[in-house]
Write a protein that holds these residues in place. Structure first.
Motif, PDB file in Angstrom:
ATOM      1  N   PRO A  87      43.076  40.070  42.071  1.00 61.01           N
ATOM      2  CA  PRO A  87      43.547  39.355  40.875  1.00 61.01           C
ATOM      3  C   PRO A  87      43.797  37.865  41.075  1.00 61.01           C
ATOM      4  N   ILE A  88      44.029  37.438  42.301  1.00 63.72           N
ATOM      5  CA  ILE A  88      44.328  36.020  42.521  1.00 63.72           C
ATOM      6  C   ILE A  88      43.135  35.138  42.147  1.00 63.72           C
ATOM      7  N   MET A  89      41.938  35.693  42.183  1.00 63.75           N
ATOM      8  CA  MET A  89      40.755  34.920  41.818  1.00 63.75           C
ATOM      9  C   MET A  89      40.803  34.498  40.356  1.00 63.75           C
ATOM     10  N   ALA A  90      41.323  35.370  39.499  1.00 68.34           N
ATOM     11  CA  ALA A  90      41.409  35.048  38.078  1.00 68.34           C
ATOM     12  C   ALA A  90      42.654  34.229  37.757  1.00 68.34           C
ATOM     13  N   GLU A  91      43.736  34.477  38.480  1.00 65.44           N
ATOM     14  CA  GLU A  91      44.973  33.727  38.231  1.00 65.44           C
ATOM     15  C   GLU A  91      44.854  32.284  38.713  1.00 65.44           C
ATOM     16  N   ASN A  92      44.171  32.086  39.831  1.00 65.07           N
ATOM     17  CA  ASN A  92      43.836  30.753  40.335  1.00 65.07           C
ATOM     18  C   ASN A  92      45.052  29.823  40.475  1.00 65.07           C
ATOM     19  N   PRO A  93      46.045  30.196  41.290  1.00 64.82           N
ATOM     20  CA  PRO A  93      47.194  29.303  41.494  1.00 64.82           C
ATOM     21  C   PRO A  93      46.776  28.010  42.196  1.00 64.82           C
ATOM     22  N   VAL A  94      47.673  27.039  42.211  1.00 66.91           N
ATOM     23  CA  VAL A  94      47.333  25.706  42.716  1.00 66.91           C
ATOM     24  C   VAL A  94      46.891  25.757  44.178  1.00 66.91           C
ATOM     25  N   TYR A 138      40.529  30.106  59.802  1.00 68.19           N
ATOM     26  CA  TYR A 138      41.844  29.871  59.196  1.00 68.19           C
ATOM     27  C   TYR A 138      41.833  30.209  57.706  1.00 68.19           C
ATOM     28  N   SER A 139      40.819  29.728  56.995  1.00 61.81           N
ATOM     29  CA  SER A 139      40.788  29.925  55.548  1.00 61.81           C
ATOM     30  C   SER A 139      40.653  31.398  55.187  1.00 61.81           C
ATOM     31  N   MET A 140      39.876  32.150  55.982  1.00 63.78           N
ATOM     32  CA  MET A 140      39.689  33.553  55.657  1.00 63.78           C
ATOM     33  C   MET A 140      40.913  34.390  56.010  1.00 63.78           C
ATOM     34  N   PHE A 141      41.637  34.017  57.054  1.00 63.91           N
ATOM     35  CA  PHE A 141      42.872  34.744  57.341  1.00 63.91           C
ATOM     36  C   PHE A 141      43.937  34.432  56.302  1.00 63.91           C
ATOM     37  N   LEU A 142      43.918  33.221  55.772  1.00 66.50           N
ATOM     38  CA  LEU A 142      44.807  32.891  54.655  1.00 66.50           C
ATOM     39  C   LEU A 142      44.461  33.754  53.447  1.00 66.50           C
ATOM     40  N   CYS A 143      43.174  33.893  53.190  1.00 69.82           N
ATOM     41  CA  CYS A 143      42.713  34.712  52.071  1.00 69.82           C
ATOM     42  C   CYS A 143      43.116  36.176  52.261  1.00 69.82           C
ATOM     43  N   LEU A 144      42.895  36.708  53.457  1.00 70.68           N
ATOM     44  CA  LEU A 144      43.238  38.104  53.729  1.00 70.68           C
ATOM     45  C   LEU A 144      44.750  38.331  53.643  1.00 70.68           C
ATOM     46  N   GLY A 145      45.511  37.407  54.210  1.00 70.42           N
ATOM     47  CA  GLY A 145      46.963  37.552  54.173  1.00 70.42           C
ATOM     48  C   GLY A 145      47.511  37.507  52.764  1.00 70.42           C
ATOM     49  N   THR A 146      46.957  36.618  51.952  1.00 69.67           N
ATOM     50  CA  THR A 146      47.398  36.511  50.561  1.00 69.67           C
ATOM     51  C   THR A 146      47.061  37.774  49.781  1.00 69.67           C
ATOM     52  N   GLY A 147      45.862  38.286  50.001  1.00 75.39           N
ATOM     53  CA  GLY A 147      45.440  39.478  49.270  1.00 75.39           C
ATOM     54  C   GLY A 147      46.193  40.734  49.660  1.00 75.39           C
ATOM     55  N   LEU A 148      46.627  40.800  50.908  1.00 75.01           N
ATOM     56  CA  LEU A 148      47.311  42.006  51.378  1.00 75.01           C
ATOM     57  C   LEU A 148      48.826  41.934  51.217  1.00 75.01           C
ATOM     58  N   TYR A 149      49.397  40.722  51.372  1.00 77.71           N
ATOM     59  CA  TYR A 149      50.859  40.618  51.405  1.00 77.71           C
ATOM     60  C   TYR A 149      51.432  39.546  50.480  1.00 77.71           C
ATOM     61  N   GLY A 150      50.595  38.877  49.705  1.00 75.95           N
ATOM     62  CA  GLY A 150      51.069  37.777  48.872  1.00 75.95           C
ATOM     63  C   GLY A 150      51.710  38.240  47.574  1.00 75.95           C
ATOM     64  N   GLU A 151      52.055  37.263  46.742  1.00 72.15           N
ATOM     65  CA  GLU A 151      52.689  37.563  45.459  1.00 72.15           C
ATOM     66  C   GLU A 151      51.718  38.198  44.473  1.00 72.15           C
ATOM     67  N   PRO A 153      48.982  40.540  45.243  1.00 71.31           N
ATOM     68  CA  PRO A 153      48.199  41.331  46.205  1.00 71.31           C
ATOM     69  C   PRO A 153      46.977  41.967  45.558  1.00 71.31           C
ATOM     70  N   ALA A 154      46.035  42.334  46.388  1.00 73.95           N
ATOM     71  CA  ALA A 154      44.819  42.986  45.909  1.00 73.95           C
ATOM     72  C   ALA A 154      45.157  44.303  45.223  1.00 73.95           C
ATOM     73  N   ALA A 155      44.463  44.567  44.127  1.00 73.00           N
ATOM     74  CA  ALA A 155      44.683  45.822  43.406  1.00 73.00           C
ATOM     75  C   ALA A 155      44.174  47.010  44.211  1.00 73.00           C
ATOM     76  N   ASN A 156      43.119  46.790  44.960  1.00 70.22           N
ATOM     77  CA  ASN A 156      42.578  47.827  45.839  1.00 70.22           C
ATOM     78  C   ASN A 156      42.440  47.222  47.231  1.00 70.22           C
ATOM     79  N   LYS A 157      43.420  47.473  48.075  1.00 74.70           N
ATOM     80  CA  LYS A 157      43.466  46.807  49.376  1.00 74.70           C
ATOM     81  C   LYS A 157      42.370  47.284  50.320  1.00 74.70           C
ATOM     82  N   LEU A 158      41.941  48.535  50.171  1.00 71.60           N
ATOM     83  CA  LEU A 158      40.865  49.034  51.025  1.00 71.60           C
ATOM     84  C   LEU A 158      39.562  48.304  50.723  1.00 71.60           C
ATOM     85  N   GLN A 159      39.195  48.253  49.451  1.00 71.68           N
ATOM     86  CA  GLN A 159      37.977  47.538  49.070  1.00 71.68           C
ATOM     87  C   GLN A 159      38.081  46.067  49.447  1.00 71.68           C
TER      88      GLN A 159
END
Length: 261
Positions: A87-94, A138-151, A153-159
């Motif tokens: 969902p963060i892709m559509a929300e697009n925070p700063v 660095y950028s991809m670990f930021l992406c993974l961390g945000t998707g798994l543990y951020g505000e 989070p990914a709707a489907n963490k396995l996918q």
């Protein structure tokens, strides 16, 4: 120094052609995938705020966009993925916009530079390649961390993990490929005399890439209407797994009866 010795010394550090570096084709393919991903996917997150729109407004074609890019068919899949998985892709925070700007302005041109370096065997780009893959890492670990543990989070963490993790493991391959402190990582000796760690990483990431492609294809056949007409490999995989389990059960059963185990 004799002519033959000079020739031998030159051959040991001279770059060999791309056809003699077959694994580099995979690396070039990875860089190409990164570049296409930015042009087709990440560009939404840069373009929308530049046009004063939300990502959803951009994806739904509320107003004009330059050159009608990204293509509408890609935009549909992008929004579907955002709704179902990330969902963060559509929300697009700063902070996400900033990361994507870095991707567009620095990382993507770097991808093109490294494609050129690997195609031509330009050893002068080794240091740049190490810096560049560090930024990718660095950028991809930021992406993974945000998707798994951020505000958000990914709707489907396995996918999410299956698809995005390939972008985090790829820089490891670049590290392994460019790290050796030798005169030329594109030379014949560097190509033919890989250590066991480099070989292991190559096979591991190769298997990871196959999983990535297979899973993305499966996801499209399940989630995206135009792709549902194509067969999914999942039923065949389930049958193969079931048969494998059946064979293993029979083997262990026979072993127990024979007092082998």
């Amino acid at each position: 120094m004799s002519v033959s010795k000079r020739s031998e010394k030159y051959d040991s550090v001279a770059s060999v052609g791309l056809m003699d570096r077959p694994y580099d084709f995979a690396i070039i393919a990875f860089y190409s995938v990164f570049t296409l991903t930015t042009a087709l996917i990440d560009y939404h997150n840069v373009l929308a705020p530049a046009l004063g729109q939300t990502v959803r407004e951009l994806c739904k074609g509320v107003s004009w966009r330059p050159l009608n890019w990204p293509p509408q068919i890609v935009t549909e899949v992008y929004l579907l993925w955002a709704d179902r998985v990330d969902p963060i892709m559509a929300e697009n925070p700063v902070f996400w916009q900033i990361m994507e700007w870095i991707n567009v302005v620095f990382l993507t041109p770097g991808n093109l530079i490294m494609i050129y370096a690997f195609v031509t065997g330009k050893r002068n780009f080794r240091a740049f390649g190490l810096i560049h893959c560090t930024a990718l890492f660095y950028s991809m670990f930021l992406c993974l961390g945000t998707g798994l543990y951020g505000e958000l989070p990914a709707a489907n963490k396995l996918q999410f993990t299956i698809v995005y993790s390939i972008y985090a493991t790829f820089p490891i391959v670049i590290f392994a490929r460019l790290w050796p402190e030798i005169p030329n990582v594109f030379a014949k000796d560097a190509v033919n005399k890989k250590n066991i760690y480099q070989i292991f990483i190559q096979w591991l990431v190769g298997a990871h890439f196959i999983l990535f492609v297979a899973y993305v294809y499966h996801w499209l056949t399940v989630e995206w209407e135009p792709f549902k007409q194509y067969p999914s490999w999942m039923p065949y995989a389930e049958i193969a797994i079931e048969k494998s389990n059946h064979i293993l059960r029979e083997v262990f059963s026979s072993a127990n009866k024979s007092n082998i185990l």
